[in-house]
Design a protein around this motif. Structure first.
Motif, PDB file in Angstrom:
ATOM      1  N   LEU A  89       0.819  -1.208   0.000  1.00  0.00           N
ATOM      2  CA  LEU A  89       0.000   0.000   0.000  1.00  0.00           C
ATOM      3  C   LEU A  89       0.854   1.259   0.000  1.00  0.00           C
ATOM      4  N   SER A  90       1.955   1.236   0.721  1.00  0.00           N
ATOM      5  CA  SER A  90       2.793   2.432   0.830  1.00  0.00           C
ATOM      6  C   SER A  90       3.387   2.848  -0.502  1.00  0.00           C
ATOM      7  N   MET A  91       3.599   1.872  -1.410  1.00  0.00           N
ATOM      8  CA  MET A  91       4.187   2.161  -2.717  1.00  0.00           C
ATOM      9  C   MET A  91       3.169   2.050  -3.852  1.00  0.00           C
ATOM     10  N   ASN A  92       1.859   2.017  -3.482  1.00  0.00           N
ATOM     11  CA  ASN A  92       0.784   1.916  -4.469  1.00  0.00           C
ATOM     12  C   ASN A  92       0.970   0.680  -5.349  1.00  0.00           C
ATOM     13  N   SER A  93       1.307  -0.425  -4.691  1.00  0.00           N
ATOM     14  CA  SER A  93       1.580  -1.674  -5.398  1.00  0.00           C
ATOM     15  C   SER A  93       0.643  -2.782  -4.946  1.00  0.00           C
ATOM     16  N   GLN A  94      -0.471  -2.423  -4.316  1.00  0.00           N
ATOM     17  CA  GLN A  94      -1.382  -3.389  -3.724  1.00  0.00           C
ATOM     18  C   GLN A  94      -2.317  -3.999  -4.758  1.00  0.00           C
ATOM     19  N   GLY A  95      -2.785  -5.210  -4.440  1.00  0.00           N
ATOM     20  CA  GLY A  95      -3.828  -5.801  -5.244  1.00  0.00           C
ATOM     21  C   GLY A  95      -5.188  -5.398  -4.685  1.00  0.00           C
ATOM     22  N   PRO A  96      -6.241  -5.438  -5.517  1.00  0.00           N
ATOM     23  CA  PRO A  96      -6.245  -5.808  -6.931  1.00  0.00           C
ATOM     24  C   PRO A  96      -5.878  -4.661  -7.877  1.00  0.00           C
ATOM     25  N   ASP A  97      -5.501  -3.509  -7.311  1.00  0.00           N
ATOM     26  CA  ASP A  97      -5.218  -2.335  -8.146  1.00  0.00           C
ATOM     27  C   ASP A  97      -4.088  -2.597  -9.137  1.00  0.00           C
ATOM     28  N   ASP A  98      -3.016  -3.273  -8.656  1.00  0.00           N
ATOM     29  CA  ASP A  98      -1.807  -3.407  -9.475  1.00  0.00           C
ATOM     30  C   ASP A  98      -2.071  -4.055 -10.827  1.00  0.00           C
ATOM     31  N   ALA A  99      -2.785  -5.181 -10.811  1.00  0.00           N
ATOM     32  CA  ALA A  99      -3.036  -5.884 -12.066  1.00  0.00           C
ATOM     33  C   ALA A  99      -3.952  -5.077 -12.983  1.00  0.00           C
ATOM     34  N   THR A 100      -4.888  -4.336 -12.396  1.00  0.00           N
ATOM     35  CA  THR A 100      -5.778  -3.506 -13.210  1.00  0.00           C
ATOM     36  C   THR A 100      -5.028  -2.336 -13.828  1.00  0.00           C
ATOM     37  N   MET A 101      -4.055  -1.790 -13.102  1.00  0.00           N
ATOM     38  CA  MET A 101      -3.208  -0.747 -13.700  1.00  0.00           C
ATOM     39  C   MET A 101      -2.547  -1.271 -14.970  1.00  0.00           C
ATOM     40  N   LEU A 102      -2.022  -2.484 -14.896  1.00  0.00           N
ATOM     41  CA  LEU A 102      -1.339  -3.069 -16.048  1.00  0.00           C
ATOM     42  C   LEU A 102      -2.310  -3.302 -17.205  1.00  0.00           C
ATOM     43  N   THR A 103      -3.537  -3.715 -16.873  1.00  0.00           N
ATOM     44  CA  THR A 103      -4.546  -3.928 -17.915  1.00  0.00           C
ATOM     45  C   THR A 103      -4.915  -2.620 -18.594  1.00  0.00           C
ATOM     46  N   LEU A 104      -5.153  -1.580 -17.798  1.00  0.00           N
ATOM     47  CA  LEU A 104      -5.480  -0.275 -18.373  1.00  0.00           C
ATOM     48  C   LEU A 104      -4.322   0.280 -19.186  1.00  0.00           C
ATOM     49  N   LEU A 105      -3.117   0.054 -18.723  1.00  0.00           N
ATOM     50  CA  LEU A 105      -1.942   0.535 -19.433  1.00  0.00           C
ATOM     51  C   LEU A 105      -1.817  -0.135 -20.798  1.00  0.00           C
ATOM     52  N   ALA A 106      -2.115  -1.431 -20.836  1.00  0.00           N
ATOM     53  CA  ALA A 106      -1.954  -2.198 -22.074  1.00  0.00           C
ATOM     54  C   ALA A 106      -3.137  -2.050 -23.023  1.00  0.00           C
ATOM     55  N   HIS A 107      -4.342  -1.887 -22.491  1.00  0.00           N
ATOM     56  CA  HIS A 107      -5.538  -1.962 -23.337  1.00  0.00           C
ATOM     57  C   HIS A 107      -6.420  -0.720 -23.305  1.00  0.00           C
ATOM     58  N   GLY A 108      -6.151   0.219 -22.404  1.00  0.00           N
ATOM     59  CA  GLY A 108      -7.004   1.396 -22.294  1.00  0.00           C
ATOM     60  C   GLY A 108      -6.828   2.370 -23.441  1.00  0.00           C
ATOM     61  N   THR A 109      -7.885   3.093 -23.760  1.00  0.00           N
ATOM     62  CA  THR A 109      -7.804   4.164 -24.755  1.00  0.00           C
ATOM     63  C   THR A 109      -7.130   5.375 -24.109  1.00  0.00           C
ATOM     64  N   ASP A 110      -6.784   6.350 -24.917  1.00  0.00           N
ATOM     65  CA  ASP A 110      -6.195   7.575 -24.369  1.00  0.00           C
ATOM     66  C   ASP A 110      -7.150   8.219 -23.364  1.00  0.00           C
ATOM     67  N   PHE A 111      -8.429   8.236 -23.696  1.00  0.00           N
ATOM     68  CA  PHE A 111      -9.429   8.792 -22.787  1.00  0.00           C
ATOM     69  C   PHE A 111      -9.447   8.042 -21.463  1.00  0.00           C
ATOM     70  N   GLN A 112      -9.444   6.707 -21.529  1.00  0.00           N
ATOM     71  CA  GLN A 112      -9.504   5.891 -20.317  1.00  0.00           C
ATOM     72  C   GLN A 112      -8.237   6.046 -19.465  1.00  0.00           C
ATOM     73  N   LYS A 113      -7.104   6.159 -20.115  1.00  0.00           N
ATOM     74  CA  LYS A 113      -5.860   6.346 -19.366  1.00  0.00           C
ATOM     75  C   LYS A 113      -5.838   7.687 -18.648  1.00  0.00           C
ATOM     76  N   GLU A 114      -6.337   8.711 -19.319  1.00  0.00           N
ATOM     77  CA  GLU A 114      -6.336  10.041 -18.714  1.00  0.00           C
ATOM     78  C   GLU A 114      -7.344  10.131 -17.575  1.00  0.00           C
ATOM     79  N   LYS A 115      -8.546   9.626 -17.801  1.00  0.00           N
ATOM     80  CA  LYS A 115      -9.631   9.789 -16.826  1.00  0.00           C
ATOM     81  C   LYS A 115      -9.556   8.800 -15.674  1.00  0.00           C
ATOM     82  N   TYR A 116      -9.145   7.546 -15.957  1.00  0.00           N
ATOM     83  CA  TYR A 116      -9.213   6.511 -14.927  1.00  0.00           C
ATOM     84  C   TYR A 116      -7.841   6.017 -14.456  1.00  0.00           C
ATOM     85  N   LEU A 117      -6.933   5.779 -15.402  1.00  0.00           N
ATOM     86  CA  LEU A 117      -5.641   5.234 -15.001  1.00  0.00           C
ATOM     87  C   LEU A 117      -4.801   6.250 -14.227  1.00  0.00           C
ATOM     88  N   LYS A 118      -4.770   7.483 -14.694  1.00  0.00           N
ATOM     89  CA  LYS A 118      -3.906   8.490 -14.066  1.00  0.00           C
ATOM     90  C   LYS A 118      -4.179   8.652 -12.569  1.00  0.00           C
TER      91      LYS A 118
END
Length: 411
Positions: A89-118
């Motif tokens: 948690l201290s390094m923002n590396s906790q599950g289930p967030d971590d795997a979803t970050m990777l999914t959004l990074l790989a498959h998200g649109t520019d809009f989704q990355k800006e609005k949700y991933l960031k």
């Protein structure tokens, strides 16, 4: 030609930095929480310090604000973070967030990355993943939640979800639903990004489990929610990865989650063995130190052997991942082994502590009830063994030997 197990200097350096961070910052912060300091205040201070030291998002590329670590260095880091329940948690590396970050990074649109991933990368929001359903269980292709277009640029979702981990702490849900029941089995499902709270995403309850729940359990994201999805309206802009890609993306994110669980399991097992060894070196029974009894030494030896095997498994998988090799067979075997390993080591540590281990005066009993889930989450042992066994048979039919499915291509 020698096999080289040397860890690169940069990986050793980051491991040592994270080790100091966990021991000097996260473990003391646990004590602050036990004395009544609010969790959100503790975490905010930890995260501010972590970011100032460049300890943030170890697995995320540098251009997105992370440390850009490869699989080996990240594995080493995760095995340190698992020593404290505030570590990841201290390094923002906790599950289930971590795997979803990777999914959004790989498959998200520019809009989704800006609005949700960031905001997730910035640690401003948390995310949960709603795939599992009562009726389907471990068979993700059995889910019944439906998503249908309304002709107005939206999908309307209806169904139910079960064991949506961290949903009560989440600001965003990633929901899988069936979009095309006529498509091939693994192409019927799609994934949607949902902002929370939302009247169509109704959290019924956090499901009571056998785990010992501390005072900060829910707000840290430890809960597993039962969710009713009732006419949940989702814009087509929030379709993640395209129609029919839900199952494939889900398997990709679960693959990382299984490894992260395993890395943290090694850390917990190591901490349990340390506690047990410290206890037996200070305890005497019937006029003799526990540390001098052969039976006790055998128990400690078995735990050490299990942890050693676990480390080697993870290092080999990291090696294969670094080199772009297929890790699916090893990942499945490691998931089962690591879940059982940590259960065995913690159980042995409880036994060596005697009645004290059964009490809540040490962390062992709470760990024990929590880690029982490891043999169920991200696919139960039996499903992984079934797939592993099928691959053993497939390898034999192809090669006349099972070696390819049993580590025969080790390096």
């Amino acid at each position: 030609m020698a096999i080289d197990f040397t860890i690169p200097e940069d990986a050793k350096e980051v491991r040592e930095r994270v080790r100091r961070w966990v021991q000097e910052e996260c473990v003391p912060a646990e004590r602050e929480m036990s004395r009544g300091r609010p969790y959100k205040d503790v975490l905010a201070d930890l995260r501010k310090k972590a970011r100032a030291q460049g300890l943030w998002l170890p697995f995320i590329p540098k251009e997105h604000g992370g440390m850009g670590l490869g699989p080996l260095a990240n594995a080493l880091v995760q095995m340190e973070l698992g020593h404290s329940h505030l570590g990841a948690l201290s390094m923002n590396s906790q599950g289930p967030d971590d795997a979803t970050m990777l999914t959004l990074l790989a498959h998200g649109t520019d809009f989704q990355k800006e609005k949700y991933l960031k905001p997730i990368l910035n640690g401003e929001k948390r995310v949960c993943y709603s795939m599992t359903e009562k009726a389907a269980g471990a068979d993700a292709t059995g889910m019944q939640t439906r998503a249908e277009k309304d002709g107005k640029g939206n999908y309307v979702l209806n169904g139910e979800k079960w064991f949506s981990s961290a949903a009560t702490a989440a600001d965003i849900a990633v929901v899988m639903a069936k979009t095309n029941p006529e498509a091939p089995r693994h192409q019927q499902y799609s994934t949607f990004i949902v902002e929370l709270p939302n009247p169509g995403y109704q959290i019924i309850r956090d499901i009571p489990t056998m785990a010992v729940h501390g005072p900060h359990y829910a707000e840290m994201g430890g809960g597993h929610a039962e969710v009713k999805i009732d006419n949940l309206i989702v814009s087509e802009k929030n379709l993640l990865g395209g129609e029919g890609m839900g199952f494939a993306m889900g398997q990709h994110r679960l693959a990382y989650g299984r490894l992260r669980h395993g890395m943290h399991n090694v850390a917990m097992a190591q901490r349990a063995l340390d506690l047990a060894t410290e206890f037996v070196t200070k305890r005497s029974t019937f006029g003799k130190g526990l540390e001098d009894r052969q039976g006790v030494q055998f128990m400690l030896a078995e735990c050490a052997s299990q942890i050693y095997i676990a480390r080697l498994m993870l290092m080999h998988i990291a090696y294969k991942a670094e080199n772009g090799m297929d890790i699916r067979q090893e990942n499945g075997m490691a998931k089962v082994f690591l879940a059982n390993m940590v259960h065995k080591v913690v159980d042995t540590a409880i036994q060596l502590h005697g009645a004290l281990g059964y009490s809540l005066d040490t962390p062992l009993a709470a760990w024990y009830t929590h880690i029982r889930s490891q043999r169920l989450v991200d696919g139960p042992d039996e499903v992984h063994k079934w797939i592993t066994g099928k691959n053993v048979i497939r390898a034999f039919k192809k090669d006349g030997t099972t070696a390819a499915a049993a580590g025969g291509d080790l390096l």
